[in-house]
Scaffold this motif. Structure first.
Motif, short mmCIF file in Angstrom:
data_model
loop_
_atom_site.label_atom_id
_atom_site.label_comp_id
_atom_site.label_asym_id
_atom_site.label_seq_id
_atom_site.Cartn_x
_atom_site.Cartn_y
_atom_site.Cartn_z
N GLU A 1 0.73 -1.28 -0.12
CA GLU A 1 -0.05 -0.14 -0.02
C GLU A 1 0.73 1.28 0.01
N SER A 2 0.28 2.38 -0.52
CA SER A 2 1.09 3.67 -0.44
C SER A 2 1.23 4.03 0.88
N GLN B 1 7.17 3.49 -1.93
CA GLN B 1 6.24 2.32 -2.27
C GLN B 1 6.81 1.64 -3.84
N SER B 2 7.51 2.32 -4.53
CA SER B 2 7.70 1.76 -5.74
C SER B 2 9.30 0.95 -5.30
N LEU C 1 8.34 -2.17 -3.66
CA LEU C 1 7.85 -3.04 -4.59
C LEU C 1 8.77 -3.90 -5.38
N ARG D 1 0.78 -3.17 -6.26
CA ARG D 1 0.15 -2.06 -5.55
C ARG D 1 -1.16 -2.46 -5.34
#
Length: 200
Positions: free
Chosen positions: A54-55, A93-94, A97, A111
């Protein structure tokens, strides 16, 4: 070759120091990005779990694409002539991930969940993501609180705060961003290992 990417650079280099005030809202900014570490080890076996990153949440001062540098504990400024390629929460977040994908240890990581919900959600808060002026150098501090939450019953499976620091070679923007890159590498390696190990 460094993994630190300068996406766009104007022809004219700024002569401003790293701590000078922003001069013009229309100023063309150099854009930097941080990339996931290249040295992340692959997991010995893959989990069957589907994981959603999640962000992250954060404070208002970090809810921006500007690169924060603090001349004092209670004062925040941004590097003139430079910005991140994404707002800080989206960039973190990126990084999370891509770091998890590099382990090849999860059935799915994204995401958004594959279906209505995934198996586990990674919920995080960016506490620190800034440099501090040391005079001739800058000290970068990254601190992120992370929780693994089971989607089925919203139970917290594990939680941990990750922190890392790095000192820049100078107060020049490329050196400060390189210190962000080094601190990010250290933090993301620890984060990815913790998640994959905990979800086996």
């Amino acid at each position: 070759m460094t993994r630190l990417a300068l996406i766009f650079a104007p022809l004219a280099l700024s002569a401003c120091s790293a701590l000078s005030a922003l001069s013009d809202a229309t100023q063309v900014l150099d854009v930097y990005e941080l990339r996931a570490p290249e040295g992340i080890a692959e997991a010995p076996r893959r989990s069957r779990l589907n994981v959603t990153v999640e962000s992250p949440t954060t404070t208002g001062a970090l809810l921006t694409d500007r690169i924060m540098i603090k001349p004092s504990e209670l004062e925040a400024q941004y590097l003139p002539g430079a910005r991140w390629g994404e707002e800080v929460p989206v960039m973190v977040q990126s990084l999370m991930l891509r770091s998890l994908q590099a382990t090849d240890g999860l059935s799915y990581v994204g995401r958004e969940p594959l279906g209505l919900s995934g198996d586990v959600a990674i919920v995080s808060d960016v506490i620190d993501f800034q440099a501090r002026d040391l005079g001739e150098q800058a000290e970068v501090t990254l601190r992120i609180s992370v929780q693994l939450v089971r989607e089925e019953d919203v139970a917290i499976l594990a939680s941990r705060t990750f922190a890392s620091q790095a000192v820049s070679a100078s107060l020049e923007t490329p050196d400060i961003v390189a210190a962000f890159d080094a601190a990010s590498d250290e933090l993301m390696v620890a984060f990815a290992d913790w998640v994959v190990t905990g979800l086996r």
